[in-house]
Design a protein around this motif. Structure first.
Motif, PDB file in Angstrom:
ATOM      1  N   TYR A  77     -87.448  33.032  -3.348  1.00  0.00           N
ATOM      2  CA  TYR A  77     -86.553  31.936  -3.675  1.00  0.00           C
ATOM      3  C   TYR A  77     -86.538  30.907  -2.541  1.00  0.00           C
ATOM      4  CZ  TYR A  77     -84.546  35.292  -6.995  1.00  0.00           C
ATOM      5  OH  TYR A  77     -84.354  36.208  -8.001  1.00  0.00           O
ATOM      6  N   CYS A  78     -86.477  29.647  -2.898  1.00  0.00           N
ATOM      7  CA  CYS A  78     -86.193  28.645  -1.881  1.00  0.00           C
ATOM      8  C   CYS A  78     -84.742  28.199  -2.035  1.00  0.00           C
ATOM      9  CB  CYS A  78     -87.149  27.460  -1.948  1.00  0.00           C
ATOM     10  SG  CYS A  78     -86.938  26.386  -3.358  1.00  0.00           S
ATOM     11  N   ALA A  79     -84.204  27.681  -0.951  1.00  0.00           N
ATOM     12  CA  ALA A  79     -82.802  27.293  -0.924  1.00  0.00           C
ATOM     13  C   ALA A  79     -82.629  26.099   0.004  1.00  0.00           C
ATOM     14  CB  ALA A  79     -81.938  28.462  -0.463  1.00  0.00           C
ATOM     15  N   ALA A  80     -81.586  25.314  -0.261  1.00  0.00           N
ATOM     16  CA  ALA A  80     -81.302  24.124   0.535  1.00  0.00           C
ATOM     17  C   ALA A  80     -79.908  24.217   1.138  1.00  0.00           C
ATOM     18  CB  ALA A  80     -81.402  22.865  -0.334  1.00  0.00           C
ATOM     19  N   ALA A 138     -90.370  22.372  -5.027  1.00  0.00           N
ATOM     20  CA  ALA A 138     -90.147  20.947  -5.235  1.00  0.00           C
ATOM     21  C   ALA A 138     -88.667  20.678  -5.462  1.00  0.00           C
ATOM     22  CB  ALA A 138     -90.952  20.471  -6.438  1.00  0.00           C
ATOM     23  N   ALA A 139     -88.147  19.690  -4.759  1.00  0.00           N
ATOM     24  CA  ALA A 139     -86.725  19.369  -4.841  1.00  0.00           C
ATOM     25  C   ALA A 139     -86.507  18.016  -5.497  1.00  0.00           C
ATOM     26  CB  ALA A 139     -86.120  19.360  -3.442  1.00  0.00           C
ATOM     27  N   SER A 140     -85.467  17.943  -6.285  1.00  0.00           N
ATOM     28  CA  SER A 140     -85.063  16.662  -6.861  1.00  0.00           C
ATOM     29  C   SER A 140     -84.145  15.955  -5.878  1.00  0.00           C
ATOM     30  CB  SER A 140     -84.340  16.886  -8.183  1.00  0.00           C
ATOM     31  OG  SER A 140     -83.122  17.578  -7.946  1.00  0.00           O
ATOM     32  N   GLY A 141     -83.886  14.695  -6.130  1.00  0.00           N
ATOM     33  CA  GLY A 141     -82.921  13.989  -5.308  1.00  0.00           C
ATOM     34  C   GLY A 141     -83.562  13.206  -4.178  1.00  0.00           C
ATOM     35  N   ARG A 142     -82.799  12.254  -3.651  1.00  0.00           N
ATOM     36  CA  ARG A 142     -83.329  11.351  -2.640  1.00  0.00           C
ATOM     37  C   ARG A 142     -82.959  11.746  -1.221  1.00  0.00           C
ATOM     38  NH1 ARG A 142     -80.844   5.948  -4.988  1.00  0.00           N
ATOM     39  NH2 ARG A 142     -79.164   7.417  -5.398  1.00  0.00           N
ATOM     40  N   THR A 143     -82.256  12.875  -1.071  1.00  0.00           N
ATOM     41  CA  THR A 143     -81.795  13.245   0.262  1.00  0.00           C
ATOM     42  C   THR A 143     -82.442  14.529   0.761  1.00  0.00           C
ATOM     43  OG1 THR A 143     -79.917  14.431  -0.709  1.00  0.00           O
ATOM     44  CG2 THR A 143     -79.567  12.120  -0.073  1.00  0.00           C
ATOM     45  N   PHE A 144     -83.609  14.838   0.239  1.00  0.00           N
ATOM     46  CA  PHE A 144     -84.286  16.084   0.613  1.00  0.00           C
ATOM     47  C   PHE A 144     -84.453  16.197   2.114  1.00  0.00           C
ATOM     48  CE2 PHE A 144     -87.084  19.622   0.294  1.00  0.00           C
ATOM     49  CZ  PHE A 144     -88.129  19.405   1.185  1.00  0.00           C
TER      50      PHE A 144
END
Length: 123
Positions: free
Chosen positions: A94-97, A23-29
């Protein structure tokens, strides 16, 4: 800033399945490419799978045909469905962006990383 939180790890028997979530925070996922990596003690973190912002996927040879990466931009979440698990899949995942379109397996192109979730596959 993007914060990533993995979940879904655990203990499973060989041949079983698990689904990891990130799960990612932020509005630009939706603008990020998302990757999954794994690491065992004493070894380098290795590439597992990646999905671009347009949904194109790439897999490591070791997981091709068994793992599936997907994303739900409405939920700011990326998934890793792992089937036919083997003891050698045991690792911290791990996940990464990445802001790059296709970072693929290049760790240095990923800016944000989660804390990891343990997956243990028993024989």
């Amino acid at each position: 800033q993007v914060q990533l939180v993995e979940s879904g790890g655990g203990l499973v028997q060989a041949g079983g399945s698990l689904r990891l979530s990130c799960a990612a925070s932020g509005r630009t996922f939706s603008s990020y490419a998302m990757g999954w990596f794994r690491q065992v003690p004493g070894k380098e973190r290795e590439f597992v799978a990646t999905i671009t912002r347009t949904g194109s996927t790439t897999y490591a040879d070791s997981v091709k045909g068994r793992f599936t990466v997907s994303r739900d931009n409405a939920k700011n979440t990326v998934y890793l469905q792992m089937n036919s698990l083997k003891p050698e899949d045991t690792a911290v995942y791990y996940c990464a962006a990445s802001t790059y379109y296709g970072p693929y397996g290049t760790k240095s192109l990923y800016t944000y990383w989660g804390q990891g979730t343990q997956v243990t596959v028993s024989s």
